[in-house]
Design an enzyme around this catalytic site. Structure first.
Site: not given
Ligand code: SAT
Ligand code: MN
Length: 594
Positions: A69, A197, A206, A226, A248, A250, A277, A378
């Site tokens: 991101r 991405y 998100k 979140h 994210s 963690c 998530d 991922r």
């Molecule tokens: O890349 S994402 O935002 O989909 C996953 C994350 O950062 O928690």
């Molecule tokens: Mn996340």
């Protein structure tokens, strides 16, 4: 596929704008999926993996400049700048539309535009919200089919309504200087260009389920958070649900899919995964808060996922999964990543995430080891693949929440676990969350930053108003969840993690549940209630002593005095939008530390 004039107008407007050669409406049928997959295979956009070892699985690489991101290029385009708040980037809506339109005009010439009708939440449920994403990427279409509920049924539910989120995505030229992720909360619009991405382009995730939905929730009296959602089944069959907010990368996915240690499974404890998530939370029956997972799949971090750290996640990836930016063994058509705890593939057909020939231990000119998988590589896996998926995953009313857990990655300050004194104090505890940054977002890794409720990059409006909304939500229910804070990441002087984490986090969940049931008391400290060391069950835990436990339950006054100073400074950002309740809580903390 639909006669809804708002949908038709939207598609027509952007067909004129992007000028694609074709427009394809996605019905998510098996035939369509197969056809799109074959097209993407033909262009090299995806590679089919071995149909026996990894049935239905695909491999994809993003552009090397496009792997996470991009928070500095993400904007909340609210009409009034004030509503965006100090923690988001703002652009005036008219300016943003103009800029993105200019950059992406005609960008789909020679390409196909796909129209994806999707639902966040079970179609027809009271929690569900609908969206239409336009995209020129088959990779996006295939990912959306896993991550959301893509179906023409969305049009049946919509009828003539204008109430859907408009998602506009084009890869354009993947130019990072012209990459923009813009949310227009008042217009229900997301406009994302020049990226391929996941977090930037799977607009249901998100952008919608957090940024737009948090704004909707504020206006409509619910919450988009979140958070993971999990159920803890006790030996008597009763299940308690908790949600957890962590930044994210963690370990949210690991916690959501936790397998308890033997001492627990032998007694009959089980952990069920509802979400890993995102949680949408509403007032439900029994005057409790209820949560649903609006997603339909997991977009998990691959590195470090193995049969020990998270067997449920690894099993989830064994079919119908899209792997992005991991290592490809083109001889066996299988994948690999660092920390999978399998020998790395060898031979001349092994390629790293950039597509270069690779072998374990490969170094660059400077002698630095080259990783095979990107740290933010991922897997996109269907939720139903997960062996621990909860029977309530599809429950349209959601699950009742007994506890909310906040957590971050902190080497020192935060103890293993503590409980807030009440809802107001709990909101304070969430608001002061801080964590060391990870590879999930572009930028420096490992610096401590404040990340309230793990929503810093995802809150679609002024965070002062967001805190107020949290305080108000607590007033709507009598049986409020208890609020806790955890930290699995305390380190010793050599920088090693002290707490074993992973499945052993069950021991902390156990204490949390016993607190919810009033079965165990606690020690009052300046920051909240801490467990008595003997109340954390260490049975069967080798190489871990009660003295080590005591070190990670320690609340160091000097560290917290500094922490309180940092909070004071952080809070000044919010000006007079900072709710008085939180000012009061900060004063109480300072007073307690005297
Ligand atoms: O890349 S994402 O935002 O989909 C996953 C994350 O950062 O928690
Ligand atoms: Mn996340």
């Amino acid at each position: 596929m639909t006669t809804n004039k708002h949908v038709l107008e939207f598609v027509e407007k952007y067909t004129k704008h992007f000028q694609p050669d074709n427009v394809v409406w996605i019905d998510a049928s098996e035939e369509q999926k197969e056809e799109l997959t074959n097209q993407a295979v033909a262009t090299g956009e995806v590679i089919k993996l071995d149909s026996k070892l990894l049935p239905g699985c695909l491999y994809h690489r993003t552009h090397p400049n496009d792997v996470a991101r991009v928070e500095h290029r993400t904007f909340i385009c609210s009409r009034d700048k004030e509503n965006c708040g100090p923690t988001n980037n703002w652009m005036a809506p008219s300016e943003a539309y103009k800029l993105l339109d200019e950059i992406s005009y005609g960008a789909m010439k020679g390409r196909t535009m796909y129209v994806i009708p999707f639902s966040m939440g079970k179609i027809g449920s009271p929690f569900a919200k609908y969206g239409i994403e336009l995209t020129d990427s088959i990779y996006v279409v295939l990912n959306m089919m896993i991550m959301t509920r893509v179906s023409p049924k969305v049009f049946d539910e919509l009828g003539d309504s204008d109430d859907f989120v408009r998602g506009i995505h084009s890869k354009v030229e993947l130019d990072e200087e012209k990459r923009y992720i813009c949310q227009f909360p008042e217009d229900n619009v997301i406009y994302s260009i020049n990226s391929g991405y996941g977090g930037n382009v799977l607009l249901g995730k998100k952008c919608f389920a957090l940024r737009i939905a948090s704004y909707q929730g504020w206006k409509e009296g619910w919450m988009a958070e979140h958070m993971l959602i999990l159920g803890i089944e006790k030996p008597n069959g009763e299940i308690r649900y908790v949600t957890g907010a962590f930044p994210s990368a963690c370990g949210k996915t690991n916690l959501a899919m936790l397998i308890p240690p033997k001492v627990y499974t032998e007694k009959g404890y089980k952990v069920w995964t509802v979400g890993d998530d995102i949680a949408w939370i509403r007032k439900g029956k029994d005057s409790m808060l209820y949560a649903v997972n609006p997603e339909n799949g997991f977009f998990g971090v691959a590195p470090g996922t193995n049969m020990k750290s998270n067997p449920n996640a690894l099993i989830s990836t064994q079919k119908g999964t899209i792997f992005t930016n991991v290592v490809l063994d083109a001889k066996t058509n299988t994948v690999w990543w660092e920390g999978i705890k399998e020998p790395a593939p060898t031979g001349d057909k092994v390629f790293d995430w950039k597509g270069n020939p690779w072998f374990e231990g490969k170094t660059d000119e400077k002698g630095n080891v080259i990783k095979g998988a990107h740290p933010n590589s991922r897997f996109t896996s269907p939720a139903i693949n997960c062996p621990s998926i909860s029977s309530e995953f599809e429950n349209p009313s959601g699950v009742p929440i007994s506890a909310i857990i906040f957590g971050g990655r902190r080497a020192k300050a935060a103890p293993l676990v503590y409980q807030s004194r009440d809802w107001e104090h709990g909101v304070f505890v969430g608001s002061i969350m801080a964590s060391e940054t990870t590879a999930a977002a572009a930028g420096k890794v490992g610096v401590v930053r404040h990340d309230p409720m793990a929503m810093l990059p995802f809150c679609g409006y002024h965070m002062g108003d967001y805190f107020k909304h949290w305080l108000d939500m607590g007033k709507t229910v009598e049986n409020k969840p208890l609020i806790f804070n955890v930290n699995w990441f305390r380190t010793d002087d050599e920088g090693n993690f002290i707490w074993p984490g992973f499945g052993d986090n069950m021991r902390v969940l156990d204490w949390i549940i016993r607190r919810c049931e009033g079965e165990v008391d606690a020690v009052e400290t300046p920051i909240g209630f801490l467990p008595k060391p003997e109340d954390i069950n260490l049975e069967g835990l080798e190489d871990f002593t009660i003295d080590q436990l005591k070190t990670i339950l320690d609340v160091d006054k000097d560290t917290w005095i500094k922490e309180a100073e940092n909070i004071t400074e952080f809070y000044t950002k919010f000006g007079d939008k900072l709710p008085n309740e939180l000012v009061k809580q900060l004063e109480i903390l300072k007073e307690n530390l005297k």
